[in-house]
Design a protein around this motif. Sequence first.
Motif, PDB file in Angstrom:
ATOM      1  N   ILE A 228       0.842  -1.201   0.000  1.00  0.00           N
ATOM      2  CA  ILE A 228       0.000   0.000   0.000  1.00  0.00           C
ATOM      3  C   ILE A 228       0.873   1.246   0.000  1.00  0.00           C
ATOM      4  N   LEU A 231       2.139   1.901  -3.448  1.00  0.00           N
ATOM      5  CA  LEU A 231       1.120   2.529  -4.297  1.00  0.00           C
ATOM      6  C   LEU A 231       1.021   4.021  -4.031  1.00  0.00           C
ATOM      7  N   ALA A 237      -2.464   5.303  -5.528  1.00  0.00           N
ATOM      8  CA  ALA A 237      -3.359   4.841  -4.475  1.00  0.00           C
ATOM      9  C   ALA A 237      -4.695   5.558  -4.523  1.00  0.00           C
ATOM     10  N   GLU A 240      -9.157   5.247  -0.171  1.00  0.00           N
ATOM     11  CA  GLU A 240      -9.341   4.170   0.795  1.00  0.00           C
ATOM     12  C   GLU A 240      -8.024   3.467   1.120  1.00  0.00           C
ATOM     13  N   ASP A 241      -7.055   3.492   0.170  1.00  0.00           N
ATOM     14  CA  ASP A 241      -5.744   2.914   0.449  1.00  0.00           C
ATOM     15  C   ASP A 241      -5.019   3.703   1.542  1.00  0.00           C
ATOM     16  N   GLU A 242      -5.083   5.036   1.428  1.00  0.00           N
ATOM     17  CA  GLU A 242      -4.447   5.867   2.438  1.00  0.00           C
ATOM     18  C   GLU A 242      -5.090   5.649   3.804  1.00  0.00           C
ATOM     19  N   LEU A 245      -3.884   2.322   5.160  1.00  0.00           N
ATOM     20  CA  LEU A 245      -2.516   2.398   5.658  1.00  0.00           C
ATOM     21  C   LEU A 245      -2.458   3.137   6.983  1.00  0.00           C
TER      22      LEU A 245
END
Length: 847
Positions: A228, A231, A237, A240-242, A245
């Motif tokens: 993640i 990315l 990214a 929602e990825d942030e 993480l």
Amino acid sequence: MNLNSLSRLGKFIERERRHIDSLARRSSAVAGSLVLFKTLIYWVAFAGINTHSMAALNAEAKFEADEAVESIEVRIAVDSKGEPLAEPVSLDLGLGFPFWLYPLGHEEGQPPLYGAVPSLTNAKAKLQPGQKVIFTFQNGGEKGLDLLLTSQQLLDGVKVSDISQIGFASRGDGAWALGSYEILINGKPFASMDAIGLDVSVEQKKAQQRLAEIAPIIAPLEAEATPIASLIEAGLAMPEDEELLKDIGEKLIPLLKEKQRLERQIAGGYPWFVDPDFKSPWRGEVLAQGIGEVRVTVLTASHTGAETKNHVYFQTGGHKYLLSSPLNPLEPMDGPQVFPLDLVGAPLTAADLRGYSLGMLASGEPSGDAPDRWHPQRLMVEIDGRVVYDSDEVALDRLSMESIRVVPPAHLKAAGEIVANVPNLRETFAWKAGQGMGIDLVNGGAAALPDVADPAFPEPEAGLGDGFDLVVDDGFDPAFPPFPGEGWIPGWMPDPWSPPPPPLLGWWVSPPGWLDVLSGVLDFLAPLFPGIEPFPIGDPPQVTAVRMEMPPFAAGNFTIRWDVTGNEALVHHYAVQILPMFPDRVAPIVFSPLAEELNVPVGTREWTLPLSALPDPVAEQPFAYLLPVVTAVPIPAAPGLGPEPEVGPARPFLFTGSGPTQPTLSPDFISALVGGPVPVSLTGDPGGPASAVWIAGEVSSHRGLLFDEASPGLNVGIRVAAGDELLLGFKSPMEGKRILSGYLGFEGGPEVANNIETENIGFLYKGGIPAFQYPPAPPPLPAFVASNPGGGPALPMTRLEMSEAIDTVVQSGGAGLCELEFYVFAKGGGTHPDFPCILYGTRLFKP
């Protein structure tokens, strides 16, 4: 003793202390006697005062928050129930630097590492159980043992309110126990604790156990976070990825901090004992809202003589954080160097940020007649991702840095003679922002150096000569003339402002975002190891905890795993190798890989190598061990950062061309003394001098090699007391041709003389009938002697092998299930009980 009595006692002690200090200033010749007299007064005066009484006296001392710390007196006692204290110990007050209780644990004349050194003490290298000693650290006065004047430098700017904890750190090399401690600041009782009774070896073992508990929790979180973070770094990214993480970071960062705290505690950098009752009345809950991250960036000027190998530290208020050392010098070729501060060991609050300074202490290495000068060119400070100070943005500080050179208060000449340095208008022990140091405020430019004929005129650094002939027209500004020995060599220094190639970060770029806290959390928690020069925080990267798993069958893979500490941004890729090792050879490691992958991507933490990658077996190969090796190869933009291979524990070679050896050796021991049976410990060395047998698990050897658990073979510990004779037996069913092998050596202790003599015999049964005896009766049995001279090169291990009996019975009796019994007969008297004999890698394998 009531409160009034304590008050009168305190006044008496203070009066006597002032009297003694006055005498000491008048006559240094009697300083040692005065210290002992002073010590006697304190011990007599405070005898019988319990912890509660001391707390009452502390209240009467009435410290003010901004009271400057001029002296610290530390008294410790070793509990009478433990072993002697014979290792380096430091006091940790949460200030970013240690107070070494020198000379405990040091050889005569051996200086401690970076940190404060007491000027006065009655201690020696070893402290016996039940004894008490005193250490006095002073900001000025007689230097005593503090030959390099470290304490007066490090105590500068420290206030009572800066102290956040009271702890003691050491590696725990012996089972000594802390009995009590007392601390006086400026001659007034500050804190104490009686009847502590904590064994350092027990506390360090608890830390190791906790470290083992959290390791399997950290690994999957790191594995989840890494892709993640990649990315996000690549700009691919989703929101929602942030968020994911961030959620992982909330779980992972506290665990990583705990892991680094435990690792540094075990190494002796963080305290293993912290007084749980000490609470600073001036810090309170403020630490809970403390600063999360501080990064300090420094640039060294690009001329000859500008670099330094001394200890350089960053100071704000009373806190001082080590940046460089002889192993990691400050050099122009490195460009701007970024140092995240260790806020886990020495936390900061907004109130602690009282100016910015760069100071220097001598490293203890000789530097000649002149001190090893450093010319800093720029300082930048980032707090929680925001630049709060840049010397180039302040005209006074930018000109000041052009003018000054930083030197230590004292240094060693080539012959070891100590030189006390005297600062002048352009030489200082600590550069401080906002003070215009080194500037001629009337005429402009730099302040003048002393006249060449003046004895105070600075000499050139060793090896530089006068150096003025090196100066070119476009080098030094005429308003800021160089020091002797400094000069410009055209073309030798690259442009320090050109951006480096990726992935190196941390040059003069935009401040990092909060996501860097997760990816760089290990940088600002780097360990500080006593006994070696410390690395500056976060630099360089280091591969650690290399481990290898063997394939379960002939078509499987070797899996090699590792961890990384420090700044991984300096790593270009990893090289993973498997090397053969033969313990019975003079040069045990063969630097010809059996398998390797030389370009493993950065960020990777495990790699597999197929069994098929191994070459065809040779005659000696079944007797070999396999060593996993991982090397971090630096990026080209990291000059001087050479690859440092990390070798994991050796594993026995368990495969031949036809597949795994399928050894079936089990810990079914028949062990007995002449006087009775000895139980086998399955949980490790039971300790003590008595005869014992145990399953050793992972264990080191006198050759400096680490041997992994030999499963499905065995590492077996053998301790035979003087006068005892031990018979150790193995049983195992087997079918077909096999070889039994193992190596005799000693656990650790390469400097300790060791010797053991064994005799071996084997029996092979087929259908319950003895089919063969090895060697053929009657005895004498073959003798195997393992020895190590101690203090010299460690001797190779002795290989035990039984194959003749197995070969014979298989040839004469044909196929079928057999049972092997193998015995080792050992005599006591020659082996050091603390470094016992180990039978390494006892196993059966196919020939």
